[in-house]
Design an enzyme around this catalytic site. Structure first.
Site, mmCIF file in Angstrom:
data_model
loop_
_atom_site.group_PDB
_atom_site.id
_atom_site.type_symbol
_atom_site.label_atom_id
_atom_site.label_comp_id
_atom_site.label_asym_id
_atom_site.label_seq_id
_atom_site.Cartn_x
_atom_site.Cartn_y
_atom_site.Cartn_z
ATOM 1 N N ALA A 68 31.949 38.357 -20.076
ATOM 2 C CA ALA A 68 32.132 37.147 -21.267
ATOM 3 C C ALA A 68 32.094 36.815 -21.962
ATOM 4 O O ALA A 68 30.779 36.849 -22.063
ATOM 5 C CB ALA A 68 32.632 35.970 -19.847
ATOM 6 N N ASP A 69 32.326 36.179 -23.149
ATOM 7 C CA ASP A 69 31.878 35.764 -24.507
ATOM 8 C C ASP A 69 33.333 34.345 -24.688
ATOM 9 O O ASP A 69 34.024 33.926 -24.844
ATOM 10 C CB ASP A 69 32.375 35.912 -25.184
ATOM 11 C CG ASP A 69 31.890 35.818 -26.695
ATOM 12 O OD1 ASP A 69 30.545 36.193 -26.586
ATOM 13 O OD2 ASP A 69 32.503 35.053 -27.420
ATOM 14 N N THR A 70 32.526 32.922 -25.336
ATOM 15 C CA THR A 70 33.585 32.464 -25.153
ATOM 16 C C THR A 70 32.622 31.434 -26.716
ATOM 17 O O THR A 70 32.001 31.292 -27.363
ATOM 18 C CB THR A 70 32.872 31.188 -24.286
ATOM 19 O OG1 THR A 70 33.253 31.248 -22.902
ATOM 20 C CG2 THR A 70 33.243 29.358 -24.299
#
Length: 191
Positions: A68-70
């Protein structure tokens, strides 16, 4: 029983997976996270894929690997983690009294019928902040909470005092859209 691997060292993502009762291990990607994309959804999708693919290739091909990346976006400006306190102040000054977007990209790698498979999705949440004085911003920065977070704030921490409202999944702002993740895993019989 499926074995899950979180391709992240984020304590917030770990807490979210623990919250839903998922048993998993964590392995951090060693690959440099570089993208030439400019669209927020494409950026987080590509970076989450880099993480998941790298961890999957590190001997985790029999497991379900979640990357995941935000990022935080305000008026087209992408806000990652602040470089220093001055950078954190600059980010928070822009966000106060305004609406911004939080994008998280999630990529899941797995093996199905002896074949490597993956899927990606992105989630967007609008976040509105109350007006915040310069003094309050500096007090928040002194907590050190903003220093390892995209957009220089954590909605689940002290900064909750300044959140006027959100439109979208709350956990997406924390760093992992758990509801959507479980939905997507169920669709593929991975849950």
């Amino acid at each position: 029983m499926r074995e899950y691997v979180l391709a992240s060292s984020s304590p917030r993502r770990k807490e979210l997976l623990q919250q839903i009762g998922m048993s998993f291990t964590t392995v951090t990607s060693r690959k440099e996270e570089v993208t030439h994309k400019t669209n927020p959804e494409e950026i987080v999708a590509e970076l989450s894929k880099i993480k998941a693919e790298d961890v999957f290739s590190q001997g985790n091909t029999k497991k379900v690997v979640i990357g995941a990346d935000t990022i935080v976006v305000f008026k087209g400006e992408i806000m990652g983690k602040p470089k220093d306190e001055k950078d954190a102040f600059s980010m928070l000054k822009k966000l106060q009294g305004n609406v911004h977007q939080v994008y998280t990209g999630v990529t899941v790698y797995y093996t199905q019928d002896n074949k490597e498979e993956y899927f990606s999705f992105t989630e967007k949440t609008d976040v509105e902040c109350y007006p915040i004085s310069d003094e309050e911003i500096w007090e928040y920065i002194l907590t050190k909470e903003p220093m390892d977070k995209a957009g220089a704030y954590g909605i689940q921490g002290c900064f909750a005092a300044y959140i006027k409202g959100i439109n979208g999944e709350y956990n997406n702002v924390v760093g992992l859209p758990i509801g959507r993740l479980v939905f997507e895993l169920k669709k593929r019989n991975l849950w």
